[in-house]
Every structure is written in C-alpha cells, then in structure tokens.
Scaffold this motif. Structure first.
Motif, mmCIF file in Angstrom:
data_model
loop_
_atom_site.group_PDB
_atom_site.id
_atom_site.type_symbol
_atom_site.label_atom_id
_atom_site.label_comp_id
_atom_site.label_asym_id
_atom_site.label_seq_id
_atom_site.Cartn_x
_atom_site.Cartn_y
_atom_site.Cartn_z
ATOM 1 N N MET A 1 0.707 -1.172 -0.083
ATOM 2 C CA MET A 1 0.075 0.042 0.055
ATOM 3 C C MET A 1 0.921 1.357 0.122
ATOM 4 O O MET A 1 0.428 2.387 -0.651
ATOM 5 C CB MET A 1 -0.919 -0.183 1.148
ATOM 6 N N ARG A 2 1.938 1.190 0.755
ATOM 7 C CA ARG A 2 2.936 2.468 0.827
ATOM 8 C C ARG A 2 3.341 2.942 -0.813
ATOM 9 O O ARG A 2 3.494 3.912 -0.963
ATOM 10 C CB ARG A 2 3.950 2.080 1.672
ATOM 11 N N ASN A 3 3.636 1.880 -1.376
ATOM 12 C CA ASN A 3 4.104 2.148 -2.935
ATOM 13 C C ASN A 3 2.910 2.878 -3.682
ATOM 14 O O ASN A 3 3.088 3.926 -4.390
ATOM 15 C CB ASN A 3 4.432 1.090 -3.539
ATOM 16 N N PHE A 4 1.787 2.444 -3.460
ATOM 17 C CA PHE A 4 0.617 3.217 -3.950
ATOM 18 C C PHE A 4 0.230 4.543 -3.409
ATOM 19 O O PHE A 4 0.056 5.383 -4.330
ATOM 20 C CB PHE A 4 -0.806 2.341 -3.804
ATOM 21 N N PRO A 167 -10.199 -20.974 11.109
ATOM 22 C CA PRO A 167 -8.976 -20.113 11.100
ATOM 23 C C PRO A 167 -9.070 -19.044 10.313
ATOM 24 O O PRO A 167 -9.496 -19.197 9.300
ATOM 25 C CB PRO A 167 -7.737 -20.980 11.013
ATOM 26 N N VAL A 168 -8.747 -17.899 10.738
ATOM 27 C CA VAL A 168 -8.809 -16.617 9.936
ATOM 28 C C VAL A 168 -7.620 -15.649 10.086
ATOM 29 O O VAL A 168 -7.042 -15.713 11.237
ATOM 30 C CB VAL A 168 -10.144 -15.819 10.271
ATOM 31 N N ALA A 169 -7.076 -14.780 9.159
ATOM 32 C CA ALA A 169 -6.265 -13.778 9.454
ATOM 33 C C ALA A 169 -7.006 -12.660 8.767
ATOM 34 O O ALA A 169 -7.450 -12.723 7.789
ATOM 35 C CB ALA A 169 -5.018 -14.160 8.742
ATOM 36 N N ILE A 170 -6.860 -11.395 9.202
ATOM 37 C CA ILE A 170 -7.404 -10.261 8.831
ATOM 38 C C ILE A 170 -6.441 -9.051 8.540
ATOM 39 O O ILE A 170 -5.520 -8.997 9.395
ATOM 40 C CB ILE A 170 -8.318 -9.517 10.175
ATOM 41 N N THR A 171 -6.391 -8.667 7.216
ATOM 42 C CA THR A 171 -5.400 -7.789 7.001
ATOM 43 C C THR A 171 -5.953 -6.471 6.869
ATOM 44 O O THR A 171 -7.182 -6.134 6.409
ATOM 45 C CB THR A 171 -4.789 -8.127 5.619
ATOM 46 N N ILE A 172 -5.208 -5.378 7.235
ATOM 47 C CA ILE A 172 -5.524 -4.014 7.203
ATOM 48 C C ILE A 172 -4.329 -3.229 6.565
ATOM 49 O O ILE A 172 -3.175 -3.482 6.970
ATOM 50 C CB ILE A 172 -5.827 -3.217 8.373
ATOM 51 N N GLY A 173 -4.838 -2.655 5.433
ATOM 52 C CA GLY A 173 -3.566 -2.030 4.614
ATOM 53 C C GLY A 173 -2.971 -2.576 3.624
ATOM 54 O O GLY A 173 -1.758 -2.881 3.724
ATOM 55 N N THR A 174 -3.458 -3.347 2.654
ATOM 56 C CA THR A 174 -3.186 -4.040 1.666
ATOM 57 C C THR A 174 -3.153 -3.191 0.413
ATOM 58 O O THR A 174 -3.719 -1.946 0.352
ATOM 59 C CB THR A 174 -3.943 -5.160 1.255
ATOM 60 N N HIS A 175 -2.344 -3.484 -0.866
ATOM 61 C CA HIS A 175 -2.481 -2.956 -2.057
ATOM 62 C C HIS A 175 -3.987 -2.917 -2.384
ATOM 63 O O HIS A 175 -4.578 -3.798 -2.361
ATOM 64 C CB HIS A 175 -1.604 -3.587 -2.960
ATOM 65 N N PRO A 176 -4.312 -1.614 -3.263
ATOM 66 C CA PRO A 176 -5.819 -1.541 -3.448
ATOM 67 C C PRO A 176 -6.155 -2.752 -4.661
ATOM 68 O O PRO A 176 -7.332 -3.134 -4.588
ATOM 69 C CB PRO A 176 -5.739 -0.245 -4.127
ATOM 70 N N PRO A 215 -1.564 -11.878 1.989
ATOM 71 C CA PRO A 215 -0.367 -10.910 1.305
ATOM 72 C C PRO A 215 0.222 -9.837 2.141
ATOM 73 O O PRO A 215 -0.073 -9.443 3.097
ATOM 74 C CB PRO A 215 -1.284 -10.372 0.124
ATOM 75 N N ASP A 216 0.983 -8.976 1.673
ATOM 76 C CA ASP A 216 1.560 -7.816 2.334
ATOM 77 C C ASP A 216 0.536 -7.012 2.913
ATOM 78 O O ASP A 216 -0.331 -6.662 2.164
ATOM 79 C CB ASP A 216 2.655 -7.284 1.373
ATOM 80 N N ALA A 217 0.867 -6.747 4.112
ATOM 81 C CA ALA A 217 -0.031 -5.697 4.856
ATOM 82 C C ALA A 217 0.601 -4.914 5.854
ATOM 83 O O ALA A 217 1.533 -5.441 6.534
ATOM 84 C CB ALA A 217 -1.366 -6.611 5.227
ATOM 85 N N GLU A 218 0.061 -3.707 6.119
ATOM 86 C CA GLU A 218 0.468 -3.048 7.198
ATOM 87 C C GLU A 218 0.133 -3.780 8.792
ATOM 88 O O GLU A 218 0.842 -3.597 9.697
ATOM 89 C CB GLU A 218 -0.254 -1.796 7.126
ATOM 90 N N PRO A 260 6.455 -1.641 11.111
ATOM 91 C CA PRO A 260 6.796 -0.511 11.981
ATOM 92 C C PRO A 260 6.107 0.830 11.392
ATOM 93 O O PRO A 260 6.257 1.034 10.323
ATOM 94 C CB PRO A 260 8.571 -0.390 11.757
ATOM 95 N N ASP A 261 5.859 1.572 12.345
ATOM 96 C CA ASP A 261 5.032 2.891 12.016
ATOM 97 C C ASP A 261 4.009 2.329 11.188
ATOM 98 O O ASP A 261 3.694 2.962 9.976
ATOM 99 C CB ASP A 261 6.195 3.755 11.341
ATOM 100 N N ALA A 262 3.070 1.409 11.392
ATOM 101 C CA ALA A 262 1.992 0.860 10.482
ATOM 102 C C ALA A 262 1.222 2.045 10.082
ATOM 103 O O ALA A 262 0.767 2.990 11.036
ATOM 104 C CB ALA A 262 1.370 -0.058 11.234
ATOM 105 N N ILE A 263 0.535 1.888 8.825
ATOM 106 C CA ILE A 263 -0.551 2.880 8.621
ATOM 107 C C ILE A 263 -1.671 2.082 8.514
ATOM 108 O O ILE A 263 -2.069 1.093 7.785
ATOM 109 C CB ILE A 263 -0.085 3.363 7.051
ATOM 110 N N TYR A 264 -2.806 2.656 9.136
ATOM 111 C CA TYR A 264 -4.065 2.153 9.205
ATOM 112 C C TYR A 264 -4.853 2.535 8.396
ATOM 113 O O TYR A 264 -4.834 3.761 7.715
ATOM 114 C CB TYR A 264 -4.819 2.539 10.611
#
Length: 413
Positions: A1-4, A167-176, A215-218, A260-264
């Motif tokens: 998401m940071r690149n975007f 079982p679940v995993a919840i991501t916040i801050g992924t690429h759009p 996938p990659d996430a904040e 580090p310094d995560a973006i919500y």
C-alpha cells in the motif's frame, strides 16, 4: 500500500492532515468532503492512517495501471491465473485492538468498526478472501457481519459441522488491487490468483501461525471464529442508512503483526471508496453477461445509485430487441441491481446529464420501460419488501433502429 500512496502523492492526489485528528467522527467527516487520499499523521495521538485510498475511478485507474474508461472492459478480460509465491512466516505478537486507530463513523453506530479489513479464511484445503465489517468488542474480540451463503459463512458452517473453529487472518492496509480482488466474485479460492493478475502476474503470501496465508499488509490479525454469536450493529451501510442490529459470529484474536510505524486504512461507510469497492467489481460481471446478448461497450454502477443499485449499460445495437435483452442480462448478473438504463454509443455512461438526456429524448414509457415484480433484490435497500423481494425497472434509452436521423445531435466539427 505504501508504494501506491507514493504514486498517488506524485500525482498530487494526497492531502496530508498534520494536525491531531480524532477517530471518533472527525476523520470520517473529513473523508466525506473529498475524494483525494487523506493521510493522517496524528490519529488519536501519533498513529498514522489513510482514508479514500480508492475513492474515485481515477484512483482505481492509478492502482491498476489502466486508463479510467477502459477499466471495465479490461477487468472483464482478466482471468484468475496469477502465480502464488510463498513468502515468509509472520512473527505474531499479542493482539491489542486498542492500539489501532479504529474509527467510529456516525453517531448511532454500535461502536468502532474495522471497515477496510480483508478476512482470509482456510478450511478443508479451500482458501477465501473477502471484506467484512467488524465491530470491536474489546482488545481481543470482534463481531463480524457474515452474509449467509457467502463463502466465509459457508466455510464457517463446514468447520462448525466438524466440531472445529474456522481459522482466519485479517489484513488492514493492503495494495488496492488486493482489496479490489477480495471484493470480486471469482471462482472459489481464486481471489489471490486474480489479485496477482491485477498486479502483473504474481503475488507473495505470508503464513500466519494458524496456517492462514495473507499478502503484504500493514497490520495482520489472526484468530478463530467459533460458535459464539453476539449482537452486531447498528452500522451505516452502502445506502447511507443504518443497517439493523443482527446476530453475528465472534472472532477471537490470538495474534497480531504490525509493520514499524504501521499505516491504518479506514473506509468511510457509504462514502465513495465504499461504493467503488462494493459496486465496481460487479461491472465486469455485467459486461460479460451483456456481451452474451449484444455488443456491449461499457458498464457503470453510478455513485448516485449507491455504487450498487443503479447501472448504466452502453451498447451498440444489432437488432431492435438488444436493449431489453441487455436489461435482463444485467439483472441476472447482479441480483442486487434495482434500476438499469441502456444507452447508445453516443451517450457517455459516465456523465449522468448525458444519460438523463437519453431518457428524456429516446424513451417512451409505454414501450421502453420494463417493470419486474417479485424478484430478489438487495438486503441493503431500505424499501425492500418484507419477504426479501423487490421491484426492478429497466429503461431502454436507445434510438429506434431505422429512425436514427430523428436523433442526430447538432454539433460543430
């Protein structure tokens, strides 16, 4: 998401909010006043967050690398053949939802809600990714709205039938592109292959300690959904009205990962980003369905129609009945669609004044309006009938074939 975010910044579409900002009403209200990406530097103190990540077609165009008016035809031709690559194993810490700048959006909301979070689940060798609203109950528990019959709900029922938890995993801050793929109806378990296609061909998935891949996430939250349920809501949904209180399953969190310094990332309920992510994934599906009956040029689910309930279909007619066939195909492809207007090639489906012009000059109500009674509609429509059915309307706003000379519009070369 940071690149975007940096790509959007280069295009001058990021507004930095440097002053302290509250997650209760203040940040959501600011997001309602613009479609630009808002970057908050001091949410409830020093926490970072973004809203309006893809609150316009131009933003989604930037994310996908596709010209804005070509998005739907391009998505309609995109498959789910991307490559999944194995990433790393995430090192989870103790979950603490109070450390995240989760927002309360409107006065009558039941509490703070995760709105951009993608829920990844896995059971019986099948993986799924989809967005669900989740109400924060305490530091380690969430109440989720799982729509009955959708894939996450079905996997949960399978797990409970076997006496197990899901079982679940919840991501916040992924690429759009990942968020968009998670909102799209694709064949079972193909969301990340679709995301990989949107990203150029491949995607890496990291593994959580409960075995779910993300996938990659904040921010990543992991846990389980069991048989416990609780009240969830009220909550403002796509129409801008309050969805009622329902019983929803409880998610028990067991781990949490943060960059580090995560973006919500927060999505404003009923805001334009919500409408883009709710409706645009259906546009390619409608495009494909209409392509089966006539030559389709474009499809738009309009902002005024909540990005979900109203559609404009642009076609090139070959026979006089094509527009009505297109109407029926559109309703079959997106069962929550309530009203659809079919227009000719010379009408810009993205410009509502142009669509209204077509209705004003090319529609005779006794001939060109179809009303369908007693059909399945959206559960989010405030005027739905008690049994869950609704009334739908299709408008053929195309020229009568053989009479095109009556509709020539005056213009300069």
């Amino acid at each position: 998401m940071r690149n975007f975010i940096e790509k959007m910044r280069e295009e001058g579409r990021v507004i930095d909010i440097e002053d302290p900002c509250s997650t209760i009403f203040e940040a959501p209200k600011l997001a309602s006043e613009t479609d630009d990406l808002l970057f908050f530097h001091k949410l409830d103190g020093d926490r970072k967050g973004v809203m309006n990540v893809t609150a316009s077609r131009a933003s989604l165009s930037c994310a996908l690398g596709v010209p804005e008016h070509d998005i739907v035809p391009r998505l309609a031709a995109t498959g789910q053949n991307g490559t999944i690559m194995e990433g790393e194993r995430l090192n989870m810490g103790q979950p603490d939802l109070s450390s995240l700048p989760v927002m309360k959006h409107f006065p009558l909301d039941a509490g703070r809600y995760l709105t951009s979070a993608v829920v990844f689940s896995q059971y019986g060798g099948v993986e799924n990714a989809s967005i669900h609203r989740m109400q924060v109950l305490d530091e380690k528990r969430l109440a989720a709205r799982l729509v009955e019959g959708r894939h996450t709900h079905s996997l949960l029922q399978d797990a409970l039938a076997d006496g197990e938890r899901l079982p679940v995993a919840i991501t916040i801050g992924t690429h759009p592109a990942v968020t968009f793929a998670s909102c799209t109806r694709v064949p079972q378990g193909k969301e990340m292959q679709y995301a990989a296609e949107l990203l150029g061909g491949d995607i890496s998935l990291n593994t959580c300690s409960n075995g779910v891949r993300v996938p990659d996430a904040e921010i990543v939250l992991e846990g389980y959904i069991g048989s416990e349920t609780t009240e969830e809501g009220p909550f403002v949904d796509i129409t801008g009205t309050y969805d009622p209180i329902r019983q929803g399953p409880v998610i028990e969190l067991t781990g949490m990962y943060m960059k580090p310094d995560a973006i919500y990332h927060g999505i404003l309920p009923a805001g334009n980003e919500h409408k883009i992510l709710m409706g645009m994934p259906y546009e390619p599906k409608i495009f494909q369905a209409v392509a089966g009956v006539t030559r389709v040029k474009n499809v738009v689910l309009t902002t005024g129609g909540c990005g979900y309930l109203h559609g404009i279909v642009q076609i090139k007619k070959s026979t006089q009945g094509d527009a009505k066939n297109a109407i029926m195909a559109a309703f079959a492809a997106h069962t929550s669609l309530k009203h659809v207007v079919v227009v000719d090639e010379d009408i810009n489906p993205f410009r509502m004044e142009d669509v209204e012009y077509a209705i004003a000059t090319r529609v005779r109500a006794d001939r060109d309006v179809m009303v369908i009674v007693g059909v399945r509609g959206s559960s989010l429509d405030p005027c739905r009938i008690g049994d869950g059915t609704n009334v739908k309307m299709g408008i053929d706003a195309t020229m009568v074939m053989g009479e095109e000379e009556k509709f020539i519009r005056a213009e300069w070369d």
